[in-house]
Design a protein around this motif. Structure first.
Motif, PDB file in Angstrom:
ATOM      1  N   THR A  75      21.015  13.829  62.030  1.00 28.22           N
ATOM      2  CA  THR A  75      21.558  13.435  63.327  1.00 28.22           C
ATOM      3  C   THR A  75      21.270  14.492  64.394  1.00 28.22           C
ATOM      4  O   THR A  75      20.949  14.151  65.536  1.00 28.22           O
ATOM      5  N   ALA A  76      21.338  15.756  64.038  1.00 29.69           N
ATOM      6  CA  ALA A  76      21.043  16.818  64.998  1.00 29.69           C
ATOM      7  C   ALA A  76      19.568  16.818  65.386  1.00 29.69           C
ATOM      8  O   ALA A  76      19.226  17.027  66.556  1.00 29.69           O
ATOM      9  N   ILE A  77      18.689  16.556  64.428  1.00 26.88           N
ATOM     10  CA  ILE A  77      17.256  16.486  64.730  1.00 26.88           C
ATOM     11  C   ILE A  77      16.973  15.324  65.673  1.00 26.88           C
ATOM     12  O   ILE A  77      16.231  15.450  66.649  1.00 26.88           O
ATOM     13  N   VAL A  78      17.577  14.171  65.382  1.00 27.80           N
ATOM     14  CA  VAL A  78      17.383  13.004  66.251  1.00 27.80           C
ATOM     15  C   VAL A  78      17.954  13.270  67.638  1.00 27.80           C
ATOM     16  O   VAL A  78      17.356  12.889  68.646  1.00 27.80           O
ATOM     17  N   LEU A  79      19.093  13.937  67.706  1.00 33.45           N
ATOM     18  CA  LEU A  79      19.681  14.277  69.003  1.00 33.45           C
ATOM     19  C   LEU A  79      18.764  15.196  69.802  1.00 33.45           C
ATOM     20  O   LEU A  79      18.599  15.016  71.017  1.00 33.45           O
ATOM     21  N   ALA A  80      18.127  16.146  69.135  1.00 32.66           N
ATOM     22  CA  ALA A  80      17.195  17.040  69.823  1.00 32.66           C
ATOM     23  C   ALA A  80      15.978  16.272  70.336  1.00 32.66           C
ATOM     24  O   ALA A  80      15.518  16.496  71.466  1.00 32.66           O
ATOM     25  N   ILE A  81      15.458  15.345  69.541  1.00 35.21           N
ATOM     26  CA  ILE A  81      14.301  14.551  69.964  1.00 35.21           C
ATOM     27  C   ILE A  81      14.668  13.648  71.131  1.00 35.21           C
ATOM     28  O   ILE A  81      13.912  13.507  72.095  1.00 35.21           O
ATOM     29  N   VAL A  82      15.840  13.030  71.075  1.00 35.88           N
ATOM     30  CA  VAL A  82      16.282  12.161  72.169  1.00 35.88           C
ATOM     31  C   VAL A  82      16.486  12.970  73.446  1.00 35.88           C
ATOM     32  O   VAL A  82      16.118  12.525  74.540  1.00 35.88           O
ATOM     33  N   ALA A  83      17.062  14.146  73.335  1.00 32.66           N
ATOM     34  CA  ALA A  83      17.247  15.000  74.514  1.00 32.66           C
ATOM     35  C   ALA A  83      15.900  15.406  75.102  1.00 32.66           C
ATOM     36  O   ALA A  83      15.721  15.407  76.328  1.00 32.66           O
ATOM     37  N   TYR A  84      14.947  15.723  74.245  1.00 34.19           N
ATOM     38  CA  TYR A  84      13.612  16.074  74.720  1.00 34.19           C
ATOM     39  C   TYR A  84      12.963  14.893  75.446  1.00 34.19           C
ATOM     40  O   TYR A  84      12.388  15.058  76.523  1.00 34.19           O
ATOM     41  N   LYS A  85      13.064  13.709  74.835  1.00 36.73           N
ATOM     42  CA  LYS A  85      12.482  12.525  75.466  1.00 36.73           C
ATOM     43  C   LYS A  85      13.172  12.205  76.782  1.00 36.73           C
ATOM     44  O   LYS A  85      12.526  11.777  77.745  1.00 36.73           O
ATOM     45  N   PHE A  86      14.470  12.375  76.834  1.00 40.66           N
ATOM     46  CA  PHE A  86      15.221  12.069  78.043  1.00 40.66           C
ATOM     47  C   PHE A  86      14.846  13.006  79.181  1.00 40.66           C
ATOM     48  O   PHE A  86      14.745  12.580  80.333  1.00 40.66           O
ATOM     49  N   ILE A  87      14.626  14.270  78.858  1.00 41.32           N
ATOM     50  CA  ILE A  87      14.319  15.250  79.898  1.00 41.32           C
ATOM     51  C   ILE A  87      12.865  15.172  80.344  1.00 41.32           C
ATOM     52  O   ILE A  87      12.569  15.171  81.538  1.00 41.32           O
ATOM     53  N   PHE A  88      11.933  15.094  79.398  1.00 43.62           N
ATOM     54  CA  PHE A  88      10.530  15.244  79.730  1.00 43.62           C
ATOM     55  C   PHE A  88       9.738  13.946  79.819  1.00 43.62           C
ATOM     56  O   PHE A  88       8.626  13.945  80.323  1.00 43.62           O
ATOM     57  N   ASP A  89      10.248  12.855  79.321  1.00 49.10           N
ATOM     58  CA  ASP A  89       9.497  11.600  79.335  1.00 49.10           C
ATOM     59  C   ASP A  89       9.816  10.844  80.614  1.00 49.10           C
ATOM     60  O   ASP A  89      10.959  10.463  80.861  1.00 49.10           O
ATOM     61  N   LYS A  90       8.804  10.617  81.411  1.00 48.27           N
ATOM     62  CA  LYS A  90       8.988   9.878  82.662  1.00 48.27           C
ATOM     63  C   LYS A  90       8.405   8.481  82.490  1.00 48.27           C
ATOM     64  O   LYS A  90       7.221   8.314  82.225  1.00 48.27           O
ATOM     65  N   ASN A  91       9.236   7.497  82.634  1.00 51.56           N
ATOM     66  CA  ASN A  91       8.806   6.103  82.533  1.00 51.56           C
ATOM     67  C   ASN A  91       8.653   5.542  83.936  1.00 51.56           C
ATOM     68  O   ASN A  91       9.568   4.959  84.493  1.00 51.56           O
ATOM     69  N   ASP A  92       7.494   5.728  84.500  1.00 54.77           N
ATOM     70  CA  ASP A  92       7.235   5.242  85.845  1.00 54.77           C
ATOM     71  C   ASP A  92       6.515   3.904  85.770  1.00 54.77           C
ATOM     72  O   ASP A  92       5.498   3.765  85.103  1.00 54.77           O
ATOM     73  N   MET A  93       7.058   2.936  86.456  1.00 48.67           N
ATOM     74  CA  MET A  93       6.399   1.626  86.535  1.00 48.67           C
ATOM     75  C   MET A  93       5.394   1.689  87.675  1.00 48.67           C
ATOM     76  O   MET A  93       5.749   1.937  88.812  1.00 48.67           O
ATOM     77  N   VAL A  94       4.151   1.471  87.363  1.00 44.63           N
ATOM     78  CA  VAL A  94       3.090   1.528  88.353  1.00 44.63           C
ATOM     79  C   VAL A  94       2.569   0.123  88.576  1.00 44.63           C
ATOM     80  O   VAL A  94       2.397  -0.654  87.643  1.00 44.63           O
TER      81      VAL A  94
END
Length: 94
Positions: A63-82
């Protein structure tokens, strides 16, 4: 009762692991919270009876590993609709 919460904690952590690939962060966060909550309940029950805690530690680790991955995706992943205009045009044709 402890076995039910162990099963639910493992199920929630596995579900959170499977949901990593999706772009829906709410489902991942809810399964992470459920996994941590069920893990804490199992930890409380096992603390009373002083039984082995390897499964609980594994659940917290996953659960901690998944939480770290989700936090990383939330901070650095930009979902821009073009180019949404072309999407609306193609949608209106059908």
């Amino acid at each position: 009762m402890k076995i039910i919460f162990v099963f639910l904690a493992i199920l929630a952590s596995i579900l959170a692991t499977m949901l990593i690939g999706l772009l829906i962060y709410n489902l991942e966060i809810m399964s992470i919270i459920a996994g941590l909550t069920f893990g804490l309940v199992v930890f409380y029950f096992s603390k009373k009876s002083s039984q082995a805690k390897k499964v609980i530690q594994f659940t917290f680790l996953v659960t901690a590993i998944v939480l770290a991955i989700v936090a990383y995706k939330f901070i650095f992943d930009k979902n821009d609709m073009v180019n949404t205009e072309t999407l609306q045009i193609t949608k209106s044709r059908f």
